[in-house]
Motif scaffolding. Sequence first.
Motif, PDB file in Angstrom:
ATOM      1  N   ARG A  66       0.810  -1.230   0.000  1.00 15.99           N
ATOM      2  CA  ARG A  66       0.000   0.000   0.000  1.00 15.99           C
ATOM      3  C   ARG A  66       0.843   1.280   0.000  1.00 15.99           C
ATOM      4  O   ARG A  66       0.346   2.335  -0.374  1.00 15.99           O
ATOM      5  N   LEU A  86       1.746   4.975  -6.041  1.00 15.01           N
ATOM      6  CA  LEU A  86       0.727   4.629  -5.054  1.00 15.01           C
ATOM      7  C   LEU A  86       0.167   5.886  -4.397  1.00 15.01           C
ATOM      8  O   LEU A  86      -1.030   5.979  -4.111  1.00 15.01           O
ATOM      9  N   CYS A  87       1.031   6.867  -4.163  1.00 15.53           N
ATOM     10  CA  CYS A  87       0.595   8.130  -3.589  1.00 15.53           C
ATOM     11  C   CYS A  87      -0.413   8.814  -4.503  1.00 15.53           C
ATOM     12  O   CYS A  87      -1.493   9.246  -4.054  1.00 15.53           O
ATOM     13  N   ASP A  89      -2.247   7.543  -6.931  1.00 12.34           N
ATOM     14  CA  ASP A  89      -3.485   6.757  -7.029  1.00 12.34           C
ATOM     15  C   ASP A  89      -4.395   7.033  -5.832  1.00 12.34           C
ATOM     16  O   ASP A  89      -5.602   7.272  -5.984  1.00 12.34           O
ATOM     17  N   ALA A  90      -3.815   6.976  -4.621  1.00 12.32           N
ATOM     18  CA  ALA A  90      -4.608   7.201  -3.411  1.00 12.32           C
ATOM     19  C   ALA A  90      -5.064   8.652  -3.322  1.00 12.32           C
ATOM     20  O   ALA A  90      -6.198   8.941  -2.906  1.00 12.32           O
ATOM     21  N   TYR A  94      -8.773  10.194  -2.812  1.00 12.41           N
ATOM     22  CA  TYR A  94      -8.937  11.168  -1.715  1.00 12.41           C
ATOM     23  C   TYR A  94      -9.619  12.436  -2.230  1.00 12.41           C
ATOM     24  O   TYR A  94     -10.603  12.919  -1.657  1.00 12.41           O
ATOM     25  N   PHE A 220      -3.113   2.491   7.274  1.00 14.31           N
ATOM     26  CA  PHE A 220      -3.145   1.536   6.172  1.00 14.31           C
ATOM     27  C   PHE A 220      -3.819   0.234   6.613  1.00 14.31           C
ATOM     28  O   PHE A 220      -4.510  -0.406   5.813  1.00 14.31           O
ATOM     29  N   ALA A 223      -7.460   1.088   6.379  1.00 18.68           N
ATOM     30  CA  ALA A 223      -7.933   0.990   4.999  1.00 18.68           C
ATOM     31  C   ALA A 223      -8.124  -0.465   4.588  1.00 18.68           C
ATOM     32  O   ALA A 223      -9.111  -0.821   3.936  1.00 18.68           O
ATOM     33  N   VAL A 230      -9.776   6.031   2.428  1.00 19.43           N
ATOM     34  CA  VAL A 230      -8.509   6.002   1.712  1.00 19.43           C
ATOM     35  C   VAL A 230      -7.421   6.545   2.625  1.00 19.43           C
ATOM     36  O   VAL A 230      -7.654   7.482   3.387  1.00 19.43           O
ATOM     37  N   VAL A 232      -3.604   7.976   2.167  1.00 22.56           N
ATOM     38  CA  VAL A 232      -2.649   8.417   1.159  1.00 22.56           C
ATOM     39  C   VAL A 232      -1.230   8.294   1.710  1.00 22.56           C
ATOM     40  O   VAL A 232      -0.902   8.925   2.721  1.00 22.56           O
TER      41      VAL A 232
END
Length: 258
Positions: A66, A86-87, A89-90, A94, A220, A223, A230, A232
């Motif tokens: 994640r 990944l940042c 995407d999250a 958000y 995380f 989540a 979410v 981030v």
Amino acid sequence: MAFNMSRSEFSAYLNQARITGQVATPRENNLSHFQGFVDGNEHLDFGVSWTRDWTYQDVFALMARRVGTSPDPAHTEGQDTISAELCIDALTVYARIFGQAVKEKQSILFATGHPAGLFPIYVAMAQAARAHGATVLGIDEGDSFLDGDIRQIFDVVMFQQYGNLQHTHFPGPMQLALTQLEKLGTLPQLVVADHGMAGYAASAGLPTIGIADCNDPGLFVSAEQGQILVAVPMDDNVLPHLYEPVIDFILSTAGLDR
């Protein structure tokens, strides 16, 4: 300011600013925090209610997946990482959740345990929310926590001791704020927060979006358990002005003017 970077440019910026990529938090600290969460350390549990058992190995694998920390268990010292991809995407999820809440003119509560870093992000989001007709919730300041109290500055709830805004992982400030709002019958329809303030709100069943660093496994886990909407992954304490493109990305993706 409008956001005008491509995804690749934004990714490169995040890495250059060390919001992602080779971040400041060392590998040793990450691993000790993974273990601390499993052990129930009060500074690392983030008010997250467990819905299943979590082992160190579970958390280690979760953070690699994640967040983008190293998946190599033999890597125990030195540099660790956060994935820019990944940042982003999250952060996209958000921003869209936030934008939808504002579009629906929901009531929103902002809070941070990182006043020296993340505070400007929430100030800008709160200003945009107000400007577009959402309700930004206020609290009565001064409820005691430890030997300090909760304050709300520019619409953001924080914790202070001895006149200083404090970095805190504790869920207590959020618990106090929500208790106040519950008595008034005005619980938030969305909580925008971090650390224990986000973890507690999500575990209490409130729709919550949060930001967390690579040494903060609690959000995380939340989540993964389907609590926080979410989390981030990003460094949560770089110099505040470095978050300006992040703010622009959030508001642009949310469909809001700054």
